[in-house]
Scaffold this active site. Sequence first.
Site, PDB file in Angstrom:
ATOM      1  N   ARG A   1       0.832  -1.211   0.000  1.00 37.83           N
ATOM      2  CA  ARG A   1       0.000   0.000   0.000  1.00 37.83           C
ATOM      3  C   ARG A   1       0.867   1.262   0.000  1.00 37.83           C
ATOM      4  NH1 ARG A   1      -4.895  -1.934   3.961  1.00 37.83           N
ATOM      5  NH2 ARG A   1      -6.040  -2.913   2.285  1.00 37.83           N
TER       6      ARG A   1
ATOM      7  N   LYS B   1     -20.167 -15.537   1.761  1.00 36.48           N
ATOM      8  CA  LYS B   1     -21.595 -15.295   1.980  1.00 36.48           C
ATOM      9  C   LYS B   1     -22.327 -14.667   0.811  1.00 36.48           C
ATOM     10  CE  LYS B   1     -21.641 -14.293   6.888  1.00 36.48           C
ATOM     11  NZ  LYS B   1     -21.698 -13.091   7.732  1.00 36.48           N
TER      12      LYS B   1
ATOM     13  N   GLY C   1     -10.566  -8.127  -1.461  1.00 36.82           N
ATOM     14  CA  GLY C   1      -9.498  -8.708  -0.634  1.00 36.82           C
ATOM     15  C   GLY C   1      -9.088 -10.121  -0.972  1.00 36.82           C
TER      16      GLY C   1
HETATM   17  P1  AMP Z   1     -15.279 -13.182   1.006  1.00 39.42           P
HETATM   18  O1  AMP Z   1     -14.516 -12.352   1.981  1.00 39.42           O
HETATM   19  O2  AMP Z   1     -16.754 -13.083   1.130  1.00 39.42           O
HETATM   20  O3  AMP Z   1     -14.778 -13.027  -0.403  1.00 39.42           O
HETATM   21  O4  AMP Z   1     -15.008 -14.689   1.431  1.00 39.42           O
HETATM   22  C1  AMP Z   1     -13.743 -15.243   1.393  1.00 39.42           C
HETATM   23  C2  AMP Z   1     -13.703 -16.446   2.278  1.00 39.42           C
HETATM   24  O5  AMP Z   1     -14.673 -17.364   1.880  1.00 39.42           O
HETATM   25  C3  AMP Z   1     -12.390 -17.152   2.236  1.00 39.42           C
HETATM   26  O6  AMP Z   1     -11.753 -17.011   3.473  1.00 39.42           O
HETATM   27  C4  AMP Z   1     -12.761 -18.602   1.960  1.00 39.42           C
HETATM   28  O7  AMP Z   1     -12.089 -19.512   2.790  1.00 39.42           O
HETATM   29  C5  AMP Z   1     -14.242 -18.626   2.268  1.00 39.42           C
HETATM   30  N1  AMP Z   1     -14.933 -19.687   1.525  1.00 39.42           N
HETATM   31  C6  AMP Z   1     -14.925 -19.896   0.205  1.00 39.42           C
HETATM   32  N2  AMP Z   1     -15.640 -20.986  -0.111  1.00 39.42           N
HETATM   33  C7  AMP Z   1     -16.121 -21.487   1.032  1.00 39.42           C
HETATM   34  C8  AMP Z   1     -16.919 -22.634   1.357  1.00 39.42           C
HETATM   35  N3  AMP Z   1     -17.363 -23.452   0.416  1.00 39.42           N
HETATM   36  N4  AMP Z   1     -17.215 -22.845   2.656  1.00 39.42           N
HETATM   37  C9  AMP Z   1     -16.757 -21.998   3.602  1.00 39.42           C
HETATM   38  N5  AMP Z   1     -15.994 -20.918   3.356  1.00 39.42           N
HETATM   39  C10 AMP Z   1     -15.678 -20.658   2.088  1.00 39.42           C
END
Ligand code: AMP
Length: 395
Positions: free
Chosen positions: A35, A197, A353
Amino acid sequence: MKTVDSYNFRGKRALIRVDFNVPLTDDFEITDDSRMTAVLPTIQKVISDGGSVVLMSHLGRPKTGPEDKFSLEHLVSHLAKLTNVPVIFSNDCISGEALTKSRNLEIGSIHLLENLRFYVEETAGDAAFAAKLAKHGDIFINDAFGTAHRAHASTAIVADSFKDKCFGFLMAKEVANAQKLMRNPERPFTSIVGGAKVSDKILIIENLLNVADHIIIGGGMAYTFSVAKGGRIGNSLFEEDRVEKCTEILAKAKEKGVQLHLPADNLCADAFNNDANLRSCNSGDIPEGWMGLDIGEEAIQAFTEVLHKSKTILWNGPMGVFEMSSFENGTKAIAQAVADATRKGAFSLVGGGDSSAAVKKFGFTENVSYVSTGGGALLEFFEGKELPGIVAIEA
Ligand code: AMP
């Protein structure tokens, strides 16, 4: 777009909002200075014109008032090393002493201000606080894309006090690349949306339905879609209160002629653990006691085919729990497919991220067109929102 190239900074003090929210160890070692290095071109432009630089940033999330662990003073020596110019520091961003230092700042040097968030007025977007910050410079430059979605004093309100204001090089690049995708994408335009999510990504999916030709859904959020289609998902990640929304999105995609691709199969585990037992399950048919932690081989192949035919790609969010080696395959394969498409001439933007972290981890940073530094800001941009940090400069 007004950038630092629109100005000659000779004899001017540039007040630059940067994002120096870098990770620090308990001993205040910087573990990733990207950064800081990202804004060096903007700093160098001002200095080489014969101007001086006042830098302001936040670091971490201090609760109330100053806390040593969030002090920007820990960055001073590294900043001096990176820029190779003298750096002075003020332990309060709006004190009379700090303003005097800025007023007397020598040409070719940098004045770094203490963490803006030591004042609650910063995140509150307080106008009087912003006006005090504005006294540090003759021209305002915003080079902090990561906070562009916040209407904070230093990211947006401060700009009201300046006639002369512009984007730094980093911010200009971020804005231009993001706009390129939304305004006039070469088609087919495929967006990959993954991550944990659905609730975090609903707005972006809804907005992408207006511009994308294909939307690929992976990661934990795919399972709520699977339930919406009547599937069994075992113990996979699931948001009950979003099932209806997923049903709505599936219908809207059909109506708009957007191809929404869900994984046909999944790599499932009997525990959220790298050493868990594994098995492959078709989507919608995951038994109790098993959870989907990555997309499966069939899904990888289908998604890869779509990506190979794409001319524009936006990727936000991993396909699985890529932090664990047992569940990294899907995300790695998608990174490879995005890289292949890019080599064949597609424009690919990776942002948010975790997908940026994944691309970095698997060594694909140089093989995609652009990796954005903005997490929340990039998401909000693709949700179709106006970002206060952009509007403030363009106004
Ligand atoms: P986000 O910050 O919403 O982009 O989510 C990223 C996180 O989602 C990462 O740390 C992944 O480990 C988690 N993730 C991705 N796929 C899955 C899954 N099938 N079950 C649980 N966590 C997940």
